[in-house]
Design a protein around this motif. Sequence first.
Motif, mmCIF file in Angstrom:
data_model
loop_
_atom_site.group_PDB
_atom_site.id
_atom_site.type_symbol
_atom_site.label_atom_id
_atom_site.label_comp_id
_atom_site.label_asym_id
_atom_site.label_seq_id
_atom_site.Cartn_x
_atom_site.Cartn_y
_atom_site.Cartn_z
ATOM 1 N N GLY A 365 51.072 30.677 37.844
ATOM 2 C CA GLY A 365 50.514 30.665 36.589
ATOM 3 C C GLY A 365 49.011 30.987 36.525
ATOM 4 O O GLY A 365 48.267 30.860 35.745
ATOM 5 N N SER A 366 48.439 31.753 37.764
ATOM 6 C CA SER A 366 47.293 32.111 37.576
ATOM 7 C C SER A 366 46.989 33.721 37.957
ATOM 8 O O SER A 366 47.952 34.132 38.692
ATOM 9 N N SER A 367 46.249 34.351 37.324
ATOM 10 C CA SER A 367 46.035 35.790 37.889
ATOM 11 C C SER A 367 45.025 36.207 38.570
ATOM 12 O O SER A 367 44.447 37.381 38.688
ATOM 13 N N SER A 368 44.373 35.156 39.261
ATOM 14 C CA SER A 368 43.140 35.365 40.102
ATOM 15 C C SER A 368 43.477 35.963 41.371
ATOM 16 O O SER A 368 44.546 35.843 41.883
ATOM 17 N N SER A 369 42.698 36.974 41.569
ATOM 18 C CA SER A 369 42.705 37.898 42.788
ATOM 19 C C SER A 369 42.023 37.141 44.032
ATOM 20 O O SER A 369 42.162 37.822 45.272
ATOM 21 N N ARG A 370 41.377 36.214 43.636
ATOM 22 C CA ARG A 370 40.380 35.742 44.987
ATOM 23 C C ARG A 370 39.817 34.367 44.757
ATOM 24 O O ARG A 370 40.018 33.850 43.302
ATOM 25 N N ILE A 371 39.535 33.813 45.578
ATOM 26 C CA ILE A 371 39.085 32.202 45.523
ATOM 27 C C ILE A 371 37.769 32.200 46.192
ATOM 28 O O ILE A 371 37.558 32.518 47.203
ATOM 29 N N ARG A 372 36.743 31.502 45.516
ATOM 30 C CA ARG A 372 35.309 31.294 46.032
ATOM 31 C C ARG A 372 35.153 29.908 46.647
ATOM 32 O O ARG A 372 35.690 28.888 45.887
ATOM 33 N N LEU A 373 35.158 30.148 48.021
ATOM 34 C CA LEU A 373 35.228 28.535 48.631
ATOM 35 C C LEU A 373 34.004 27.936 48.482
ATOM 36 O O LEU A 373 32.905 28.382 47.826
ATOM 37 N N LEU A 378 34.297 34.471 49.899
ATOM 38 C CA LEU A 378 35.671 34.927 49.206
ATOM 39 C C LEU A 378 37.011 34.776 49.880
ATOM 40 O O LEU A 378 36.974 35.463 50.990
ATOM 41 N N ARG A 379 38.038 34.434 49.588
ATOM 42 C CA ARG A 379 39.235 34.786 50.109
ATOM 43 C C ARG A 379 40.034 35.180 49.156
ATOM 44 O O ARG A 379 40.427 34.859 48.132
ATOM 45 N N GLU A 380 41.030 36.210 49.692
ATOM 46 C CA GLU A 380 41.930 37.130 48.895
ATOM 47 C C GLU A 380 43.280 36.265 48.381
ATOM 48 O O GLU A 380 43.527 35.420 49.290
ATOM 49 N N VAL A 388 43.105 29.557 53.060
ATOM 50 C CA VAL A 388 41.845 28.890 52.945
ATOM 51 C C VAL A 388 41.416 27.772 54.147
ATOM 52 O O VAL A 388 42.219 27.007 54.342
ATOM 53 N N PRO A 389 40.139 27.891 54.427
ATOM 54 C CA PRO A 389 39.577 26.881 55.384
ATOM 55 C C PRO A 389 39.633 25.429 54.629
ATOM 56 O O PRO A 389 39.140 25.579 53.425
ATOM 57 N N LEU A 390 39.498 24.364 55.145
ATOM 58 C CA LEU A 390 39.375 22.926 54.351
ATOM 59 C C LEU A 390 37.693 22.934 54.473
ATOM 60 O O LEU A 390 37.211 22.654 55.682
ATOM 61 N N GLN A 391 37.402 22.673 53.321
ATOM 62 C CA GLN A 391 35.658 22.452 53.212
ATOM 63 C C GLN A 391 35.523 21.427 51.943
ATOM 64 O O GLN A 391 36.313 21.293 51.157
ATOM 65 N N ASP A 392 34.279 20.909 52.078
ATOM 66 C CA ASP A 392 34.082 19.792 51.114
ATOM 67 C C ASP A 392 33.637 20.535 50.039
ATOM 68 O O ASP A 392 32.639 21.341 49.921
ATOM 69 N N GLY A 393 33.927 20.048 48.527
ATOM 70 C CA GLY A 393 33.288 20.581 47.452
ATOM 71 C C GLY A 393 34.398 21.424 46.573
ATOM 72 O O GLY A 393 35.593 21.167 46.978
ATOM 73 N N GLU A 394 34.072 22.206 45.533
ATOM 74 C CA GLU A 394 35.016 22.777 44.780
ATOM 75 C C GLU A 394 35.290 24.351 45.031
ATOM 76 O O GLU A 394 34.497 24.992 45.619
ATOM 77 N N TYR A 395 36.723 24.587 44.962
ATOM 78 C CA TYR A 395 37.185 25.856 45.080
ATOM 79 C C TYR A 395 37.433 26.787 43.782
ATOM 80 O O TYR A 395 37.845 25.849 42.697
ATOM 81 N N PHE A 396 36.869 27.792 43.331
ATOM 82 C CA PHE A 396 37.045 28.264 42.218
ATOM 83 C C PHE A 396 37.950 29.668 42.306
ATOM 84 O O PHE A 396 37.828 30.386 43.095
ATOM 85 N N MET A 397 38.584 29.659 41.168
ATOM 86 C CA MET A 397 39.403 30.842 41.156
ATOM 87 C C MET A 397 38.669 31.942 40.457
ATOM 88 O O MET A 397 37.947 31.783 39.375
ATOM 89 N N VAL A 398 38.686 33.020 41.021
ATOM 90 C CA VAL A 398 38.062 34.331 40.633
ATOM 91 C C VAL A 398 38.891 35.525 40.148
ATOM 92 O O VAL A 398 39.789 35.773 40.901
ATOM 93 N N GLU A 399 38.543 36.018 38.961
ATOM 94 C CA GLU A 399 39.347 37.173 38.641
ATOM 95 C C GLU A 399 38.340 38.401 38.706
ATOM 96 O O GLU A 399 37.072 38.438 38.419
ATOM 97 N N GLY A 400 38.863 39.581 38.662
ATOM 98 C CA GLY A 400 38.068 40.853 38.852
ATOM 99 C C GLY A 400 37.018 40.975 40.062
ATOM 100 O O GLY A 400 37.409 40.593 40.982
ATOM 101 N N ASP A 401 36.046 41.075 39.675
ATOM 102 C CA ASP A 401 35.013 41.335 40.783
ATOM 103 C C ASP A 401 34.220 40.091 40.881
ATOM 104 O O ASP A 401 33.466 39.964 41.805
ATOM 105 N N GLY A 402 34.376 39.109 40.276
ATOM 106 C CA GLY A 402 33.957 37.861 40.450
ATOM 107 C C GLY A 402 32.218 38.052 40.263
ATOM 108 O O GLY A 402 31.618 37.123 41.152
#
Length: 402
Positions: A365-373, A378-380, A388-402
């Motif tokens: 249900g997501s059209s995002s092409s990348r995730i901002r750690l 950024l991870r594709e 993705v690596p396990l890190q503390d904090g928020e992961y954001f879904m990124v569309e387009g060029d971000g």
Amino acid sequence: MHIEACKWYNDAHSPVLLMMDDLANTWVDTKGNGELELGGDWGYHKYAEQSAMQFLMDRILSQYPEVKVTFFVPVGERVGILEQPVLNQISLPINADEESKQFFRSVHEDSRFELAYHGTTHGRVGESAAEFVQEWSLFSSVEDARETIQAGMSIFRDAVGEFPQGGKYCGYESNDFSDDSIDESGFTWWCRYWNRGQNEQESLNIRGSDHNPLTNYDVKRFGKNNVVDIPSTLNGALLNGVMLPDASWKGRIKRMLGRGYIRWKLRQIDYLLRHRLVISIQEHIAPSRDDGKRQSPNILDDCDSLMGIFGYLSDKNVWHCTGSELARYVNVRDHTSVVQLNSHSFKLLYPLSFREQEISLRMSGSSSSRIRLPNQELREVKNGVANVPLQDGEYFMVEGDG
């Protein structure tokens, strides 16, 4: 949007492991002339011409470099089969000298390989092969087993530079004390059973008590420390009847059946792929034994079969890994929770010791092409999956060029 952890790394249908028994500081003088013959070496001759490792590298891994091998190593003087052997066998501990240490350490440090624990001597010789006793069947108590394991692990560490993370019972034989000895010795993973043999008539005690293939061929856990139990699911000799038919009437029938017979044999692999189960291919590093008989499966006799198996898997969605890599991902997967914050961000909850280890996430249900750690890298996202690596904090879904 829904996010969940994938069963296997990169959302593979199955992990693939080549498990090689008895890489050891041992060789068998198969011709009785003191010279190395192909098939006689178990690791003693390192990378010399006609050595086991050179055969593996030249004949199999050169064609399929993506394959990873977990070698199960008897760390002490690996005994033969007979009290009065037919052939002379030379065996030393893996830390016998600096040259031996360097060889075993170099194998373990190669990213394609891993050394795992396979006992000290492998067992006790007998007057006949039928009277040979496998190592874990010799122990009379948990303490007895642990004492031997600790001595063996010290040899392993002296040679390799670290303790083994996993291992396998010699001959898949154990007793009432065995599992506790593994659980209490600090292993992360272990191979307990020959879960699937060449046919469906193998004795059930070798497979354990689980008769359901959907769970018997999958990872489990045992002990107070939840040791990862990796199943043994495929014989490396699977295609020998196809690739090397004999001259008997059965062999002639196999030749006539041709591709249909190959297809019938490959159904074992198809089953594991279809149900997303472990494909762990069982082999021995050498065919030689001091009683003059040939042990199987082994990479010399099964070379063509292995090439056929890896060729068949080459266009499948599989993950080639070692035993420790598999256990590591299973632990990360089982102990990480996804907390979705909103339609475009989430957090991962995990034990502190797993930080920076990777997990594969499937996003529907997501059209995002990348995730901002959380660290802003950024991870594709490919086909709805991101590693993705396990890190503390928020992961954001990124569309387009971000």
